[in-house]
Design a protein around this motif. Structure first.
Motif, PDB file in Angstrom:
ATOM      1  N   LYS A 138       0.846  -1.185   0.000  1.00  0.00           N
ATOM      2  CA  LYS A 138       0.000   0.000   0.000  1.00  0.00           C
ATOM      3  C   LYS A 138       0.883   1.237   0.000  1.00  0.00           C
ATOM      4  N   GLN A 139       0.589   2.180  -0.904  1.00  0.00           N
ATOM      5  CA  GLN A 139       1.361   3.413  -0.993  1.00  0.00           C
ATOM      6  C   GLN A 139       0.440   4.608  -0.846  1.00  0.00           C
ATOM      7  N   GLN A 140       0.947   5.653  -0.163  1.00  0.00           N
ATOM      8  CA  GLN A 140       0.187   6.885  -0.030  1.00  0.00           C
ATOM      9  C   GLN A 140       0.156   7.601  -1.374  1.00  0.00           C
ATOM     10  N   SER A 145      -4.721   9.334  -0.127  1.00  0.00           N
ATOM     11  CA  SER A 145      -5.364   8.022  -0.150  1.00  0.00           C
ATOM     12  C   SER A 145      -4.309   6.962  -0.397  1.00  0.00           C
ATOM     13  N   GLN A 146      -4.677   5.713  -0.153  1.00  0.00           N
ATOM     14  CA  GLN A 146      -3.756   4.606  -0.356  1.00  0.00           C
ATOM     15  C   GLN A 146      -4.053   3.902  -1.670  1.00  0.00           C
ATOM     16  N   GLU A 204      -2.827   0.459  -4.005  1.00  0.00           N
ATOM     17  CA  GLU A 204      -2.068  -0.784  -4.002  1.00  0.00           C
ATOM     18  C   GLU A 204      -1.166  -0.842  -5.225  1.00  0.00           C
ATOM     19  N   GLN A 209       3.214  -3.368   7.406  1.00  0.00           N
ATOM     20  CA  GLN A 209       4.124  -3.165   6.285  1.00  0.00           C
ATOM     21  C   GLN A 209       5.034  -4.376   6.131  1.00  0.00           C
TER      22      GLN A 209
END
Length: 375
Positions: free
Chosen positions: A201-203, A212-213, A215, A267
């Motif tokens: 998951k990345q910001q 938002s996150q 994928e 993470q």
């Protein structure tokens, strides 16, 4: 924020099972949700003019795993090549895409990937043209040493392979066709030992400044003499964004890899098992002032023989996973510290409670949380 210095491995050894002879990189697999199958290479070497692929078909999901009963029923398929890696995948079938079946992908020294699929009318497995289900696995640049497939949303898959000549291939495929949406290729300087696709998951900062996150999917590649690398966000950038894992080239060849959340923070950590007898653990972090995150070496643990395979699973059913480490001379089981885990659970619960709305907190009610330690 991660510390600047390298810490110690947070897992302690629970048991060690010595083998009567050496094992190899294919000697460890997950037999059931709470069971491992580890095999040594015992006895004399028996020469056979024709190698075989043995498929055991009598095991029923949900029934108790019994190795002896399964071994009594075996389908032998003669091979005309020397095999490298056997990979199995659940392939979605049917017009409504609600059912699946297991297919086997077997790489060999004939520079091909062979597909084995069950013939329902004959109730046995047989080889079928690989291009029917996996058109991306045609015209390979060299013998494939390692293969990995990751199913993603919208009935698509990412598939990566590493070759004997150092080539790495990555494809994005629509499984309904199947139709190849995009292909990427890159060349390393030594044989590829491992390829491993994994999500994260990345910001993501949108145009209205809301965070938002999203994928994204990454590809870990290890080779015989080079540093291990991670190709970032491969669905978007292909194999153009490379991130090296520092010190991974100082422990001889990396023979196995695993992606798992070992510290329960949501993470992933990246584990590398090396022929140099070291287990290396890396984690993504973003240094102050940096635009992109990096991979930091968190800790390293040494063993007495080369590491061949890694699996992370709950062996005893207590809710905590153990790390199974297969080495050249035996199987190590590493477990989390009960005290450290209990403290972490209390911290997480305290954090969650502190985020509750004030109206939902009753000052006249006190909630007592008790963590029961097993073992």
């Amino acid at each position: 924020m991660l510390p600047d210095i390298k810490g110690t491995c947070p897992l302690v050894e629970d048991s060690f099972s010595r083998f009567p002879s050496q094992s190899n990189i294919y000697g460890l697999c997950k037999a059931d949700e709470q069971e491992l199958l580890a095999t040594p290479l015992k006895g004399k070497v028996v020469y056979k003019a024709t190698p075989f692929l043995n498929i055991y078909c009598d095991y029923e999901p949900g029934s108790k795993f019994n190795l002896e009963s399964i071994a009594q029923s075996c389908l032998n398929l003669a091979l005309q090549f020397t095999l490298f890696q056997l990979y199995h995948i659940e392939y979605v079938i049917g017009a409504l895409w609600r059912s699946s079946e297991t297919v086997f992908l077997l790489s060999g020294n004939d520079q091909c990937i062979h597909l084995y699929k069950e013939n329902a009318s004959l109730h046995q497995f047989e080889e079928q043209p690989v291009e029917r289900l996996f058109p991306e696995l045609q015209e390979l640049p060299s013998n494939v040493l390692w293969l990995n497939v990751l199913s993603i949303e919208q009935n698509r898959r990412l598939i990566a392979f590493g070759c004997q000549n150092g080539s790495v291939g990555l494809s994005l495929v629509n499984q309904k066709g199947p139709e190849i949406l995009q292909n990427w290729r890159v060349k390393h300087d030594s044989p590829i030992c491992t390829v491993l696709l994994f999500p994260s998951k990345q910001q993501h900062q949108s145009t209205d400044t809301k965070s938002s996150q999203r994928e994204s999917f990454h590809l870990l590649v290890t080779s015989a003499i080079e540093m291990a690398v991670v190709y970032r966000d491969v669905e978007k950038y292909g194999l153009s964004r490379q991130l090296c894992l520092a010190e991974s080239g100082q422990c001889d060849a990396v023979l196995c890899a695993l992606v798992a959340d070992l510290d329960f923070d949501g993470q992933h950590e990246l584990l590398l098992g090396t022929y140099g007898q070291d287990l290396l653990c890396y984690k993504f972090h973003q240094p102050m002032g940096a635009f992109e995150d990096k991979l930091q070496l968190l800790w390293r643990r040494s063993f007495k023989s080369p590491l061949l395979s890694l699996i992370y699973l709950d062996l005893d059913g207590d809710g905590l996973r153990e790390l199974a480490v297969l080495t050249l001379k035996g199987l190590h089981i590493l477990q989390h510290s009960q005290r450290t885990t209990a403290d972490l659970v209390l911290h997480i619960l305290s954090t969650l409670v502190s985020r509750l709305p004030i109206s939902s907190k009753d000052p006249h009610t006190h909630t007592h949380t008790r963590v029961q330690k097993s073992r």
